[in-house]
Design an enzyme around this catalytic site. Structure first.
Site, PDB file in Angstrom:
ATOM      1  N   CYS A  13      16.576  25.228 -22.140  1.00  0.00           N
ATOM      2  CA  CYS A  13      17.749  24.278 -21.306  1.00  0.00           C
ATOM      3  C   CYS A  13      17.713  22.963 -21.990  1.00  0.00           C
ATOM      4  O   CYS A  13      19.301  22.001 -22.074  1.00  0.00           O
ATOM      5  CB  CYS A  13      18.017  24.287 -19.918  1.00  0.00           C
ATOM      6  SG  CYS A  13      16.318  22.913 -19.008  1.00  0.00           S
ATOM      7  N   LEU A  14      16.845  22.533 -22.122  1.00  0.00           N
ATOM      8  CA  LEU A  14      16.036  21.219 -22.736  1.00  0.00           C
ATOM      9  C   LEU A  14      15.845  21.331 -24.211  1.00  0.00           C
ATOM     10  O   LEU A  14      16.263  19.915 -25.153  1.00  0.00           O
ATOM     11  CB  LEU A  14      14.511  20.972 -22.337  1.00  0.00           C
ATOM     12  CG  LEU A  14      14.662  20.417 -20.409  1.00  0.00           C
ATOM     13  CD1 LEU A  14      13.934  19.980 -20.493  1.00  0.00           C
ATOM     14  CD2 LEU A  14      15.740  19.682 -19.879  1.00  0.00           C
TER      15      LEU A  14
END
Length: 235
Positions: free
Chosen positions: A196-197
């Site tokens: 997600c990052l």
């Protein structure tokens, strides 16, 4: 070679990026490192329909957790070896005996080789995540001692995660850190680094299909002990 919606990848772009990474590995002058750091391009039927189903391309990387410089028990095999040129009066008899001894030693060496326990290793896989549309790093520990569970986050932190990453990964927890789910090919519970990052981090780099995965590995791989040989980065 450009990426239409960078940093997101579609299936075609990801497949091409995998092929470029495989070519860099094949062309890099790795020397002896190639025997312990192995990369291969894979195609398989995806069993997880959230990944789109059908056939998928991915990259698999294997490396030993502990590398024994005397792998193959060479020290044991050479215990009785001599370079002496001295020959006694019964040379032919001695040579026949030496030949028999050598054959028996070969058989014993084969038995030892078969009996030697498999080396503990980590197997990484790079798949395209179906939701985030970026590469996702899966990994599995193999051939650990019987008293050391492979599917255990404490084992992962002890075996793979460098000290400088431990606090950050534990703070992130299951979102943005190390997560577990069913493997997209085998369906077996496995660990992965949550993607997600990644978008914010990789957006700072100029990437195309030829270098995307090399840059991505530099950003993601280190937190679970995956480092790309420098010879590949020089290609």
């Amino acid at each position: 070679m450009s990426i239409e919606n960078f940093p997101s990848l579609n299936s075609e772009e990801f497949t091409e990026a995998c092929h470029h990474l495989d070519r860099q590995y094949c062309q890099a002058p790795l020397g002896s490192e190639r025997a312990r750091w192995k990369l291969r391009l894979c195609n398989a039927l995806c069993t997880d329909f959230s990944y789109g189903g059908g056939f998928t391309t991915y990259v698999q990387i294997r490396r030993p957790l502990e590398f024994d410089l005397d792998h193959g028990d060479l020290s044991l095999d050479l215990d009785g070896f001599s370079f002496s040129d001295e020959k006694g009066p019964h040379v032919s008899i001695a040579e026949d005996k030496d030949m028999l001894d050598a054959e028996e030693a070969d058989e014993a060496a084969l038995i030892r080789q078969r009996a030697r326990p498999e080396i503990a290793m980590v197997e990484y896989e790079i798949h395209l995540h179906p939701t985030y549309r970026v590469p996702c790093l899966w990994f599995t520990l193999r051939n650990l001692p019987a008293d050391e569970p492979a599917f255990d986050v404490d084992t992962v932190f002890r075996r793979l995660v460098p000290d400088e990453y431990k606090a950050g990964l534990r703070t992130l927890g299951n979102v943005g850190g190390i997560s577990a789910d069913h493997h997209p090919i085998t369906g077996v519970p496995s660990f992965f680094v949550h993607p997600c990052l990644l978008g914010d981090a990789i957006s700072k780099f100029e990437c195309d299909r030829t270098n995307y995965l090399m840059i991505w590995l530099g950003l993601v791989g280190g937190c679970v002990g995956l480092w790309v040989p420098k010879e590949m980065a020089m290609q």
